[in-house]
Design an enzyme around this catalytic site. Structure first.
Site, PDB file in Angstrom:
ATOM      1  N   HIS A 306       0.855  -1.191   0.000  1.00  0.00           N
ATOM      2  CA  HIS A 306       0.000   0.000   0.000  1.00  0.00           C
ATOM      3  C   HIS A 306       0.885   1.232   0.000  1.00  0.00           C
ATOM      4  CE1 HIS A 306      -3.118   2.864   1.206  1.00  0.00           C
ATOM      5  NE2 HIS A 306      -3.965   1.959   0.789  1.00  0.00           N
ATOM      6  N   ASP A 363      -8.037  -5.011  -0.468  1.00  0.00           N
ATOM      7  CA  ASP A 363      -8.497  -5.851  -1.585  1.00  0.00           C
ATOM      8  C   ASP A 363      -8.194  -7.329  -1.413  1.00  0.00           C
ATOM      9  OD1 ASP A 363      -7.495  -3.040  -3.317  1.00  0.00           O
ATOM     10  OD2 ASP A 363      -9.559  -3.771  -3.314  1.00  0.00           O
TER      11      ASP A 363
HETATM   12  C1  SDX Z   1      -6.007   0.342  -3.087  1.00  0.00           C
HETATM   13  O1  SDX Z   1      -4.162   4.756  -1.953  1.00  0.00           O
HETATM   14  C2  SDX Z   1      -5.171   4.144  -1.396  1.00  0.00           C
HETATM   15  O2  SDX Z   1      -5.644   4.499  -0.345  1.00  0.00           O
HETATM   16  C3  SDX Z   1      -5.697   2.976  -2.189  1.00  0.00           C
HETATM   17  C4  SDX Z   1      -6.768   2.136  -1.513  1.00  0.00           C
HETATM   18  C5  SDX Z   1      -8.036   2.929  -1.282  1.00  0.00           C
HETATM   19  O3  SDX Z   1      -8.777   2.582  -0.347  1.00  0.00           O
HETATM   20  O4  SDX Z   1      -8.310   3.834  -2.113  1.00  0.00           O
HETATM   21  O5  SDX Z   1      -6.298   1.643  -0.274  1.00  0.00           O
HETATM   22  C6  SDX Z   1      -7.157   0.960  -2.374  1.00  0.00           C
HETATM   23  O6  SDX Z   1      -5.725   0.725  -4.181  1.00  0.00           O
HETATM   24  C7  SDX Z   1      -5.166  -0.690  -2.361  1.00  0.00           C
HETATM   25  C8  SDX Z   1      -3.959  -1.176  -3.225  1.00  0.00           C
HETATM   26  C9  SDX Z   1      -4.460  -2.228  -4.202  1.00  0.00           C
HETATM   27  N1  SDX Z   1      -3.385  -2.597  -5.141  1.00  0.00           N
HETATM   28  C10 SDX Z   1      -2.782  -3.802  -5.115  1.00  0.00           C
HETATM   29  O7  SDX Z   1      -3.021  -4.665  -4.256  1.00  0.00           O
HETATM   30  C11 SDX Z   1      -1.784  -4.017  -6.247  1.00  0.00           C
HETATM   31  C12 SDX Z   1      -0.490  -4.654  -5.685  1.00  0.00           C
HETATM   32  N2  SDX Z   1       0.172  -3.614  -4.848  1.00  0.00           N
HETATM   33  C13 SDX Z   1       1.130  -2.812  -5.520  1.00  0.00           C
HETATM   34  O8  SDX Z   1       1.192  -2.698  -6.869  1.00  0.00           O
HETATM   35  C14 SDX Z   1       1.716  -1.668  -4.680  1.00  0.00           C
HETATM   36  O9  SDX Z   1       1.949  -2.159  -3.423  1.00  0.00           O
HETATM   37  C15 SDX Z   1       0.903  -0.385  -4.601  1.00  0.00           C
HETATM   38  C16 SDX Z   1       0.604   0.144  -5.955  1.00  0.00           C
HETATM   39  C17 SDX Z   1      -0.369  -0.608  -3.848  1.00  0.00           C
HETATM   40  C18 SDX Z   1       1.732   0.635  -3.815  1.00  0.00           C
HETATM   41  O10 SDX Z   1       2.864   0.857  -4.547  1.00  0.00           O
HETATM   42  P1  SDX Z   1       3.989   1.938  -4.097  1.00  0.00           P
HETATM   43  O11 SDX Z   1       3.657   2.558  -2.799  1.00  0.00           O
HETATM   44  O12 SDX Z   1       4.201   2.849  -5.259  1.00  0.00           O
HETATM   45  O13 SDX Z   1       5.194   1.044  -3.820  1.00  0.00           O
HETATM   46  P2  SDX Z   1       6.278   0.697  -4.877  1.00  0.00           P
HETATM   47  O14 SDX Z   1       5.619   0.274  -6.160  1.00  0.00           O
HETATM   48  O15 SDX Z   1       7.273   1.798  -4.910  1.00  0.00           O
HETATM   49  O16 SDX Z   1       6.963  -0.638  -4.238  1.00  0.00           O
HETATM   50  C19 SDX Z   1       7.968  -0.533  -3.236  1.00  0.00           C
HETATM   51  C20 SDX Z   1       8.701  -1.881  -3.304  1.00  0.00           C
HETATM   52  C21 SDX Z   1       9.162  -2.220  -4.728  1.00  0.00           C
HETATM   53  O17 SDX Z   1      10.278  -3.102  -4.619  1.00  0.00           O
HETATM   54  P3  SDX Z   1      11.790  -2.437  -4.700  1.00  0.00           P
HETATM   55  O18 SDX Z   1      11.821  -1.587  -5.976  1.00  0.00           O
HETATM   56  O19 SDX Z   1      11.924  -1.610  -3.435  1.00  0.00           O
HETATM   57  O20 SDX Z   1      12.706  -3.629  -4.759  1.00  0.00           O
HETATM   58  O21 SDX Z   1       7.798  -2.945  -2.931  1.00  0.00           O
HETATM   59  C22 SDX Z   1       7.605  -3.803  -4.054  1.00  0.00           C
HETATM   60  C23 SDX Z   1       8.025  -3.028  -5.283  1.00  0.00           C
HETATM   61  O22 SDX Z   1       8.440  -3.915  -6.312  1.00  0.00           O
HETATM   62  N3  SDX Z   1       6.164  -4.128  -4.070  1.00  0.00           N
HETATM   63  C24 SDX Z   1       5.678  -5.351  -4.330  1.00  0.00           C
HETATM   64  C25 SDX Z   1       4.281  -5.222  -4.186  1.00  0.00           C
HETATM   65  N4  SDX Z   1       3.962  -3.956  -3.862  1.00  0.00           N
HETATM   66  C26 SDX Z   1       5.144  -3.278  -3.796  1.00  0.00           C
HETATM   67  N5  SDX Z   1       6.283  -6.523  -4.655  1.00  0.00           N
HETATM   68  C27 SDX Z   1       5.461  -7.580  -4.848  1.00  0.00           C
HETATM   69  N6  SDX Z   1       4.111  -7.550  -4.720  1.00  0.00           N
HETATM   70  C28 SDX Z   1       3.494  -6.388  -4.394  1.00  0.00           C
HETATM   71  N7  SDX Z   1       2.165  -6.346  -4.275  1.00  0.00           N
END
Ligand code: SDX
Length: 427
Positions: A306, A363
């Site tokens: 998140h 989710d």
């Molecule tokens: C919602 O914003 C809100 O409030 C949203 C929400 C709402 O109520 O409106 O809460 C609803 O959208 C919840 C999120 C739903 N999305 C998912 O479940 C999709 C999977 N999650 C990700 O894609 C990700 O975690 C995000 C998009 C939710 C957040 O991404 P960020 O904050 O931009 O984090 P990032 O992409 O910079 O990741 C940081 C690190 C990275 O690795 P490194 O580059 O540091 O090595 O964490 C890793 C990412 O690769 N990472 C994941 C991951 N999420 C982040 N690795 C594997 N699986 C994941 N799900």
């Protein structure tokens, strides 16, 4: 003495005021930065940037706290109901019995959707994704309700809120009905809001439809948990579209499109598809944990991580318990739930996820309940939109009442410089 932030730049010192919210969050007000220094800030994805002051929702990502208008999500999920929470978010306080009754009657008063809206949905192929249809139908509501609302006029705003709450619910269910080849249902003014969702979705003209109170109660709680979440992607979209003074339906339609993305609200559908794939591949959870960690593999563990919560998403905790309760009550033994629990356990023990503070989000478990309630997977994000609707309305209304300026971020240009035009015959 209020705090000051100092910036040293090219031998000069600039001072910027620090503002503090009622929950002790602090921001450096840089609204004069460019005038004073000629510089802008850069913060792609706005991870460190506040866009507004808001009285609606507060969340603390480190402590896993979520509050609507000062009330904790745990208390509201346990003691309130979705319509009351919608009123709280939109009008800023818990309603009296009379106020809640007026709100429910206002919703009933505008629950009829113009019959010609059916011609619009008839134009979509059955295979169209419900979120794309919902975004289009929401925008089309403007054609049948062209008068743009003056947010400062209380009765006009109340009418627009009631119209949006009722008509959005009806058209959200039409996508499912069309897909199934069923006749489109009408809102039933003898039932409450969440009961209406069930009858709009599932009642058939061939006989009476029995609404299961267990299902209504579970859905009511799920809608409460989705109702608002500060300046998430779709809410920020609603605010920035509304800041151009575009109408409420047009702004909500833009929010629906933003929510559709698999990184945002589309994740609940993606979670179920991921769990189904793991189940179909023999339930090998370890294989998918490895895939999620592999930088060369685009696969992400959907429902994990998140932007703000770097601890458990408080909504996920409540939904996980609700999933257990609903499946128990309905006597459903869904292997997908077991796979979800194994996946969660494996991830929470793995250093890759722990070191990145990746926990289950709202989710991760919601889709399991939707499936148990008979909601098809491609309608999961529509469920999220129905829950988030009062939050979008509340945020749009606040932005307009605060007379916020049109949203228009700056950029740093990195393209070509100093090119001379070349006639096409010389290219
Ligand atoms: C919602 O914003 C809100 O409030 C949203 C929400 C709402 O109520 O409106 O809460 C609803 O959208 C919840 C999120 C739903 N999305 C998912 O479940 C999709 C999977 N999650 C990700 O894609 C990700 O975690 C995000 C998009 C939710 C957040 O991404 P960020 O904050 O931009 O984090 P990032 O992409 O910079 O990741 C940081 C690190 C990275 O690795 P490194 O580059 O540091 O090595 O964490 C890793 C990412 O690769 N990472 C994941 C991951 N999420 C982040 N690795 C594997 N699986 C994941 N799900």
């Amino acid at each position: 003495m209020s705090e000051i932030a100092k910036l040293e730049l090219n031998g000069k010192t600039y001072e910027f005021p620090v503002t503090e919210g009622t929950e002790k969050e602090k921001a450096i007000d840089i609204s004069k930065l460019r005038d004073l220094t000629g510089y802008i800030t850069m913060d792609q994805g706005y991870k460190n940037t506040g866009s507004c002051y808001s009285n609606i929702t507060f969340l603390d990502g480190e402590l896993g706290i979520l509050k609507y208008r000062g009330y904790t999500i745990e208390e509201l999920a346990e003691k309130s109901n979705f319509l009351e929470v919608s009123y709280l978010l939109i009008f800023g306080k818990l309603p009296s019995k009379t106020e809640l009754e007026k709100f429910e009657n206002g919703i009933r008063k505008y629950s009829l959707v113009h019959e010609e809206m059916k011609n619009i949905i008839d134009g979509f192929p059955k295979t169209a994704h419900p979120m794309g249809v919902l975004a289009s139908l929401t925008s089309a509501l403007t054609a049948f309700n062209p008068k743009s609302v003056n947010a400062n006029n209380e009765s006009e705003m109340f009418e627009a809120v009631c119209k949006t709450m009722s008509k959005f619910l009806v058209i959200a269910t039409w996508t499912y009905r069309k897909n199934k080849g069923y006749p489109l249902n009408y809102y039933d003014n003898t039932k409450n809001y969440v009961e209406n969702f069930m009858q709009l979705m599932f009642s058939l003209p061939t006989g009476p439809y029995k609404i299961d109170p267990v299902v209504v109660s579970a859905l009511d709680k799920l809608f409460i948990l989705h109702a608002d979440h500060e300046q998430n992607c779709s809410t920020s979209t609603v605010r920035i579209v509304g800041s151009s003074h575009a109408g409420l339906f047009a702004s909500i339609s833009a929010g629906v499109s933003a929510l559709w993305g698999p990184l945002h609200g589309g994740a609940n559908q993606a979670v179920l598809e991921m769990l189904e794939e793991i189940k179909d591949n023999g339930g090998d959870v370890a294989k998918y944990i490895l895939k999620a960690k592999d930088k060369d593999d685009p696969f992400r563990l959907m429902g994990f991580g998140h932007r703000v919560y770097k601890n458990f998403d408080p909504r996920a905790k409540i939904i996980k318990k609700a999933a257990d309760d609903v499946l128990d009550t309905l006597g459903i033994d869904d292997p997908i739930l077991e796979i979800a629990k194994q996946l969660e356990k494996a991830a929470l023990e793995d250093d890759y996820f722990k070191s990145r503070n990746l926990y289950p989000n709202v989710d991760f478990y919601s889709g399991i309940i939707y499936r148990a309630l008979g909601i098809p997977t491609d309608m999961f994000t529509v469920m999220f939109a129905i829950g988030r609707l009062p939050g979008w309305i509340a945020q749009w209304k606040e932005m307009r009442l605060n007379k916020e300026p049109i949203g228009r971020p700056r950029q740093i240009y990195t393209g070509n410089v100093g090119l001379q035009y070349v006639d096409i015959n010389q290219r």
